[in-house]
Enzyme design. Structure first.
Site, PDB file in Angstrom:
ATOM      1  CB  CYS A   9      -3.605   3.543  -1.624  1.00 12.09           C
ATOM      2  SG  CYS A   9      -4.872   4.741  -1.259  1.00 12.09           S
ATOM      3  CG  HIS A  34      -1.899   1.002   1.391  1.00 14.62           C
ATOM      4  ND1 HIS A  34      -1.610   2.308   1.733  1.00 14.62           N
ATOM      5  CD2 HIS A  34      -3.241   0.942   1.230  1.00 14.62           C
ATOM      6  CE1 HIS A  34      -2.737   3.000   1.763  1.00 14.62           C
ATOM      7  NE2 HIS A  34      -3.741   2.199   1.462  1.00 14.62           N
ATOM      8  CE  LYS A  54      -7.336  -0.458   6.092  1.00 16.41           C
ATOM      9  NZ  LYS A  54      -6.871   0.896   6.223  1.00 16.41           N
ATOM     10  CG  ASP A  83       1.147  -2.261   6.331  1.00 17.74           C
ATOM     11  OD1 ASP A  83       0.280  -2.326   7.228  1.00 17.74           O
ATOM     12  OD2 ASP A  83       0.982  -1.647   5.258  1.00 17.74           O
ATOM     13  CD  GLN A 127      -6.283  -4.309   4.504  1.00 17.07           C
ATOM     14  OE1 GLN A 127      -7.234  -5.031   4.791  1.00 17.07           O
ATOM     15  NE2 GLN A 127      -6.433  -3.034   4.229  1.00 17.07           N
TER      16      GLN A 127
END
Lengths: 413, 137
Positions: A371, A129, A231, A205, A208
């Site tokens: 993105c 992303h 999220k 990261d 998600q």
């Protein structure tokens, strides 16, 4: 309980039935929300926690000695401990940020910028992303370091065998655990193990993955792990960064301001100890309480069962989409068929038009570049449709999506 | 014109757009990109004494963008360059407030059906911005 019995109890655990009671405001008869990768719906316990924050703890955090102020500070630190425990991190090694994006920028600007040397390499994957691409791109532009891309094969698997990745010139590998476009799961444990053996730093990261894949930073032994609350069924406006204890000692605050100093005079500033020195400005107490409530909500469901539920539901969506003659499915990160995030195109119908027809029929899917310009350029598409699942989704959401695709095909081709 | 009728007109433009075609070296070209969805459009224009003599466009874009480009084409050929801004302002007025449709050029009116969808406004504006850029070259 032996492992077979444990496996059976997880596979028969009804995630949807247990979870849906907490989403009293979500009308899943008329509405099919398939955009949880952008932001998830919030359970009642999170909404209540945010409200309670304003109702019962409305006082400045770490700034007041009266009882309400002490209660607010205590509630904030309890929330930090609960979020840290959720990823098995020591409480003092978790800082709150305003988002996952800010957490990653804290690493690039507050840590990497002062110690990286020209020609050292930062490796990212093709599926990052922009939140985990642009900060590193900018860092390399300003420091003379080199940005390198870990490629993937046509099945969505990272090509981690390239020798150059593991060369001594590699400073850091920063990668997504679960792609916001391709879903799935990248092999972060193997990668962190290998990187650590080579003296390469790692940033994960987890924006998600945190909603459905178990995370244990102690086992993972990464240097940094970033995620956000919204999220994972928590509120907007708050994220978190786990920082390895040695990296924390090397890190400077991204923001300077109130609440981060022991003493100040015209010549000297003495910062407070971590994590407080990294949280300038008035802390987001209600956000932290909602964040902790979201962690509690997820921990109230067996972690493996959530992962299995959304992954299996994703497989069923994928199967239904594959049966349409005019749908092209993107691969799943890490390969396989189970994923809570799926991207696709419909032949002859622009993704914006597919999403519009779906919206008109009560189905919320995402369209655009997500993105993820690096990935979409690689896939040679300008835009994709994406569906992403949460614990409130179910098989009954499949048919309205398929009907929308058929209708969009009928209208536009 | 109700929403359904407007959508039918836009769909007709999308399926048979006016001006979609090859842009050769005789055209001045402007490009438009929608960062939200990655749509791309190239608009070519030929001019004679500040009068638009032809417009062609090529696009990888959604139905709204194609329809708006087609309407723009029908409106502006044989018009002075200054009319681009005139109609573009009408389009923007329409997107902000669908009630302004009554005072708007008839060909533009179907685009009032997307006024309640701000995320699609850029789709309708993209070709107009590209045409303005093309005219500057």
């Amino acid at each position: 309980m032996n492992s077979l019995a444990a496996k059976k109890s997880i596979s028969t655990y009804d995630v949807y039935q247990h979870a849906i009671e907490q989403f009293s405001h979500y009308d899943n008869e008329r509405y099919h929300y398939l955009d949880s990768a952008a932001t998830s719906q919030k359970p009642d316990c999170v909404i209540d926690a945010v409200t309670q924050g304003y109702r019962h703890f409305c006082a400045p955090v770490h700034r007041a000695s009266y009882p309400l102020g002490e209660a607010a500070s205590s509630a904030y630190e309890t929330a930090r401990a609960r979020v840290a425990q959720f990823i098995n991190a020591p409480t003092s090694q978790l800082i709150f940020t305003k988002s996952c994006t800010e957490a990653i920028n804290q690493v690039t600007l507050g840590w990497a910028k002062s110690i990286i040397k020209p020609q050292q390499k930062i490796w990212l994957t093709r599926m990052e992303h922009n939140a985990n691409y642009l900060p590193w791109h900018q860092l390399c532009q300003t420091t003379g370091a080199e940005l390198k891309i870990i490629e993937m094969d046509e099945d969505g698997c990272l090509l981690l065998e390239q020798e150059e990745i593991w060369h001594e010139s590699t400073f850091l590998i920063a990668l997504t655990h679960c792609s916001n476009v391709l879903g799935g799961e990248n092999p972060i444990q193997e990668l962190c193990d290998k990187a650590r053996a080579q003296g390469i730093y790692t940033l994960i990261d987890a924006a998600q993955s945190v909603s459905h894949l178990p995370l244990d930073v102690d086992k993972l032994a990464c240097d940094f792990l970033a995620f956000s609350a919204h999220k994972m069924y928590g509120p907007e406006g708050i994220g978190a960064l786990y920082i390895d204890v040695k990296r924390m000692a090397e890190m400077s605050p991204l923001l300077m301001g109130g609440g981060i100093v022991e003493s100040v005079d015209e010549q000297h500033i003495v910062l407070r100890e971590a994590p407080y020195c990294f949280e300038a400005g008035s802390p987001n107490l209600s956000g932290a309480l909602g964040f902790a409530a979201a962690a509690d909500f997820l921990q109230g469901l067996p972690a493996a069962a959530v992962s299995q539920y959304v992954g299996e539901l994703g497989r069923q969506f994928r199967q239904a989409l594959a049966q349409q003659g005019n749908v092209t499915l993107m691969p799943i990160a890490g390969g396989g068929e189970h994923s809570s995030v799926l991207s696709f195109t419909v032949d002859g119908v622009h993704p914006h038009d597919v999403a519009q027809v779906a919206a008109d029929n009560g189905v919320a899917i995402r369209t655009g570049n997500h993105c993820s310009h690096l990935l979409l350029n690689h896939l040679k598409v300008g835009a994709l449709n994406r569906l992403s699942l949460g614990v409130y989704n179910r098989r009954e959401d499949i048919e309205p999506l398929i009907k929308s695709i058929k209708l969009a095909t009928e209208i536009f081709t | 014109m109700n929403k359904k009728e407007s959508q039918a007109v836009l769909l007709a433009h999308y399926k048979s757009p006016t001006g979609l075609g090859e842009i050769d070296e005789n055209y001045s070209v402007g490009k438009g990109i929608n960062p939200l969805c990655g749509d791309e459009i190239s608009v070519g224009v030929t001019l004679e004494n500040d009068v638009i003599t032809d417009i062609k466009f090529q696009a990888r874009a959604c139905s709204i963008c194609i329809a708006s480009s087609s309407i723009m084409n029908q409106l502006l050929i044989n018009e002075k360059i200054s009319q681009i801004e005139y109609y573009y302002q009408q389009l923007n007025g329409l997107l902000k407030d669908s009630c302004s449709a009554i005072q708007t050029e008839e060909l533009l009116r179907p685009l009032a059906s997307i006024s309640a969808m701000p995320s699609r406004h850029k789709c309708a504006q993209l070709s107009w911005e590209a045409l303005s850029e093309a005219c500057k070259h």
